[in-house]
Design a protein around this motif. Structure first.
Motif, PDB file in Angstrom:
ATOM      1  N   GLY A   1       0.847  -1.191   0.000  1.00 18.90           N
ATOM      2  CA  GLY A   1       0.000   0.000   0.000  1.00 18.90           C
ATOM      3  C   GLY A   1       0.879   1.235   0.000  1.00 18.90           C
ATOM      4  N   ASN A   2       1.233   1.687   1.209  1.00 19.34           N
ATOM      5  CA  ASN A   2       2.143   2.827   1.322  1.00 19.34           C
ATOM      6  C   ASN A   2       3.594   2.380   1.174  1.00 19.34           C
ATOM      7  N   ALA A   3       3.788   1.071   1.075  1.00 20.71           N
ATOM      8  CA  ALA A   3       5.083   0.429   0.788  1.00 20.71           C
ATOM      9  C   ALA A   3       6.070   0.418   1.950  1.00 20.71           C
ATOM     10  N   GLY A   4       5.576   0.703   3.140  1.00 19.07           N
ATOM     11  CA  GLY A   4       6.437   0.637   4.319  1.00 19.07           C
ATOM     12  C   GLY A   4       6.804  -0.803   4.668  1.00 19.07           C
ATOM     13  N   ASN A   5       5.817  -1.701   4.594  1.00 21.72           N
ATOM     14  CA  ASN A   5       6.055  -3.051   5.098  1.00 21.72           C
ATOM     15  C   ASN A   5       7.041  -3.831   4.235  1.00 21.72           C
ATOM     16  N   ILE A   6       6.955  -3.695   2.928  1.00 26.75           N
ATOM     17  CA  ILE A   6       7.899  -4.417   2.063  1.00 26.75           C
ATOM     18  C   ILE A   6       9.319  -3.892   2.313  1.00 26.75           C
ATOM     19  N   SER A   7       9.408  -2.590   2.585  1.00 20.10           N
ATOM     20  CA  SER A   7      10.717  -1.994   2.905  1.00 20.10           C
ATOM     21  C   SER A   7      11.224  -2.532   4.242  1.00 20.10           C
ATOM     22  N   ALA A   8      10.307  -2.686   5.195  1.00 14.80           N
ATOM     23  CA  ALA A   8      10.689  -3.176   6.523  1.00 14.80           C
ATOM     24  C   ALA A   8      11.159  -4.631   6.452  1.00 14.80           C
TER      25      ALA A   8
ATOM     26  N   ILE B   1      -5.323  -0.920   1.304  1.00 14.68           N
ATOM     27  CA  ILE B   1      -4.229  -0.611   0.367  1.00 14.68           C
ATOM     28  C   ILE B   1      -4.703   0.312  -0.761  1.00 14.68           C
ATOM     29  N   ARG B   2      -5.712   1.123  -0.452  1.00 11.20           N
ATOM     30  CA  ARG B   2      -6.229   2.081  -1.432  1.00 11.20           C
ATOM     31  C   ARG B   2      -5.370   3.348  -1.368  1.00 11.20           C
ATOM     32  N   ILE B   3      -4.205   3.281  -2.010  1.00  9.48           N
ATOM     33  CA  ILE B   3      -3.187   4.332  -1.902  1.00  9.48           C
ATOM     34  C   ILE B   3      -2.616   4.610  -3.286  1.00  9.48           C
ATOM     35  N   GLY B   4      -2.578   5.898  -3.659  1.00  2.39           N
ATOM     36  CA  GLY B   4      -2.172   6.249  -5.018  1.00  2.39           C
ATOM     37  C   GLY B   4      -0.772   6.812  -5.141  1.00  2.39           C
ATOM     38  N   ASN B   5      -0.156   7.136  -3.984  1.00  2.00           N
ATOM     39  CA  ASN B   5       1.169   7.760  -4.030  1.00  2.00           C
ATOM     40  C   ASN B   5       1.980   7.322  -2.814  1.00  2.00           C
ATOM     41  N   PRO B   6       2.482   6.073  -2.828  1.00  4.31           N
ATOM     42  CA  PRO B   6       3.111   5.503  -1.630  1.00  4.31           C
ATOM     43  C   PRO B   6       4.325   6.296  -1.163  1.00  4.31           C
ATOM     44  N   ALA B   7       4.403   6.502   0.151  1.00  4.13           N
ATOM     45  CA  ALA B   7       5.507   7.279   0.727  1.00  4.13           C
ATOM     46  C   ALA B   7       6.838   6.556   0.551  1.00  4.13           C
ATOM     47  N   SER B   8       6.831   5.226   0.639  1.00  2.00           N
ATOM     48  CA  SER B   8       8.095   4.475   0.555  1.00  2.00           C
ATOM     49  C   SER B   8       8.294   3.852  -0.824  1.00  2.00           C
ATOM     50  N   TRP B   9       7.862   4.544  -1.836  1.00  2.00           N
ATOM     51  CA  TRP B   9       7.925   4.085  -3.240  1.00  2.00           C
ATOM     52  C   TRP B   9       9.346   3.651  -3.615  1.00  2.00           C
ATOM     53  N   THR B  10      10.317   4.556  -3.401  1.00  2.00           N
ATOM     54  CA  THR B  10      11.699   4.270  -3.805  1.00  2.00           C
ATOM     55  C   THR B  10      12.267   3.079  -3.032  1.00  2.00           C
ATOM     56  N   LYS B  11      11.991   3.052  -1.729  1.00  2.00           N
ATOM     57  CA  LYS B  11      12.482   1.926  -0.911  1.00  2.00           C
ATOM     58  C   LYS B  11      11.908   0.609  -1.425  1.00  2.00           C
ATOM     59  N   ALA B  12      10.636   0.630  -1.837  1.00  2.00           N
ATOM     60  CA  ALA B  12      10.002  -0.599  -2.330  1.00  2.00           C
ATOM     61  C   ALA B  12      10.650  -1.054  -3.639  1.00  2.00           C
TER      62      ALA B  12
END
Ligand code: F0G
Length: 349
Positions: free
Chosen positions: A185-192, A239-250
């Motif tokens: 969604g916001n891509a935090g978890n995949i980064s974590a 996961i209804r998110i259009g501009n994830p904060a952790s995009w680059t990390k993901a």
């Protein structure tokens, strides 16, 4: 006795002896074999059941660390934007810490159970006429302008807390899996998770990192499309998110792991949701079913080698969204107080 993530992994988290430990004994969640999924894919599939955390989602892993360090640094209030689970978790940990919690949610777009949790734990809940991305921008601005700590996953302490799920998986399996599937969604978890797995290799606990397979909902798939989605849509509101904060990390996690980030349709999500509930016995929320929907899609597309050891994180409990559950399940039957009528309905008489 399990005393929560911070006590368990103290030396691998950004805490010191001075950090007040705000915990609800989160973590230590079950890693459940899923034979039905193993049969379908020709692999060895496990579910990391994060709905078993105290507030019913993986967010508690990050929140124990973020709230503990916020309190250590003198915070009297925390704030977050949320599609529901972050707000439920923040509200509970703030209640535990005795501080104020403010949450910004997209109006009408969060599941009933999550709304109930934020309210019952005493959060100040603001429903915004906008989407999650608007809420996150607003929460970020408020945390810059006022004395209130931001506990969204842009807060690095959140990611350190969430990485512990990877540690637990490596401990349970004896090494990292070959492939790890999860919703994005916001891509935090995949980064974590990537942080956790790479740290485990560096520490000598694992011999390899898994390929990370992330899945966005097709109507909310900015990373897959390579462009911001201004009006994201999906039944999987988490996961209804259009501009994830952790995009680059993901993207880094995807590429460094040799994995992929793909889109699953709402139909595929719903089908995985039903399969998990009815054939695996695990009740997850729709957003969580994206990981299994993605595994089945990737497997059908030949992107999952037979014999792989696979973990799918199911991120949140199905009870979070009772309205959806009831609306899609077969309706109950009403009968009189009559055993024969019951026996007839049950096909016994
Ligand atoms: N699954 C569930 C159940 C979630 O609630 C979220 C995110 C995700 C997956 C995706 O994780 O954002 O780290 O990529 N929920 C956030 C919230 C956005 O506000 O509760 P992510």
């Amino acid at each position: 006795m399990w005393r929560g993530l911070i006590e368990q992994y103290r030396d691998r988290l950004p805490v010191t002896d001075k950090t007040p430990v705000i915990t609800l004994h989160e973590g230590n969640t079950p890693l459940v074999p899923a034979p039905v999924l193993s049969d379908r894919t020709g692999c060895d599939v496990y579910l990391k059941v994060e709905g078993a955390n105290p507030t019913g989602s993986f967010k508690d892993r990050g929140m124990t660390v973020a709230v503990s360090t916020a309190v250590e640094h003198g915070a009297k209030a925390i704030i977050c934007a949320s599609t529901g689970n972050t707000s439920a978790s923040a509200a509970a940990y703030a209640a535990r810490a005795g501080i104020t919690c403010a949450v910004l949610v997209p109006q009408g777009k969060i599941a009933l159970g999550k709304l109930a949790q934020a309210l019952v734990h005493g959060a100040k809940l603001l429903q915004v006429s906008g989407n999650f991305d608007d809420c996150l921008a607003m929460a970020g601005k408020l945390s810059q302008d006022y004395p209130v700590a931001l506990v969204n996953s842009v807060n690095i302490d959140r990611l350190h807390g969430q990485k512990t799920a990877a540690f637990e998986i490596v401990e349970a399996l004896g090494d990292a899996p070959d492939i790890h599937c999860m919703p994005v969604g916001n891509a935090g978890n995949i980064s974590a998770y990537w942080l956790g797995y790479t740290e485990d290799v560096a520490a000598g606990n694992a011999t390899k990192t898994p390929k990370l397979y992330g899945f966005q909902a097709a109507g909310s798939a900015p990373i897959v499309n390579g462009a911001v989605v201004p009006n994201p849509s999906t039944i999987a509101t988490a996961i209804r998110i259009g501009n994830p904060a952790s995009w680059t990390k993901a993207l880094d996690a995807r590429d460094a792991s040799g994995g992929l980030i793909d889109a699953v349709t709402d139909r595929e999500i719903l089908s995985a949701y039903r399969l998990l509930a009815r054939e695996v016995g695990v009740f997850v929320e729709l957003g969580s079913a994206a990981s299994v929907a993605g595994l089945l899609q990737a497997s059908a597309a030949g992107k999952v080698p037979h014999g792989s050891r696979i973990v799918c994180t199911v991120t949140g409990h199905g009870l979070k969204d009772p309205e959806w559950a009831i609306s899609t399940a077969p309706a109950p039957t009403t009968i009189g107080n009559d055993p024969l009528a019951a026996a007839r309905e049950l096909g016994l008489a």
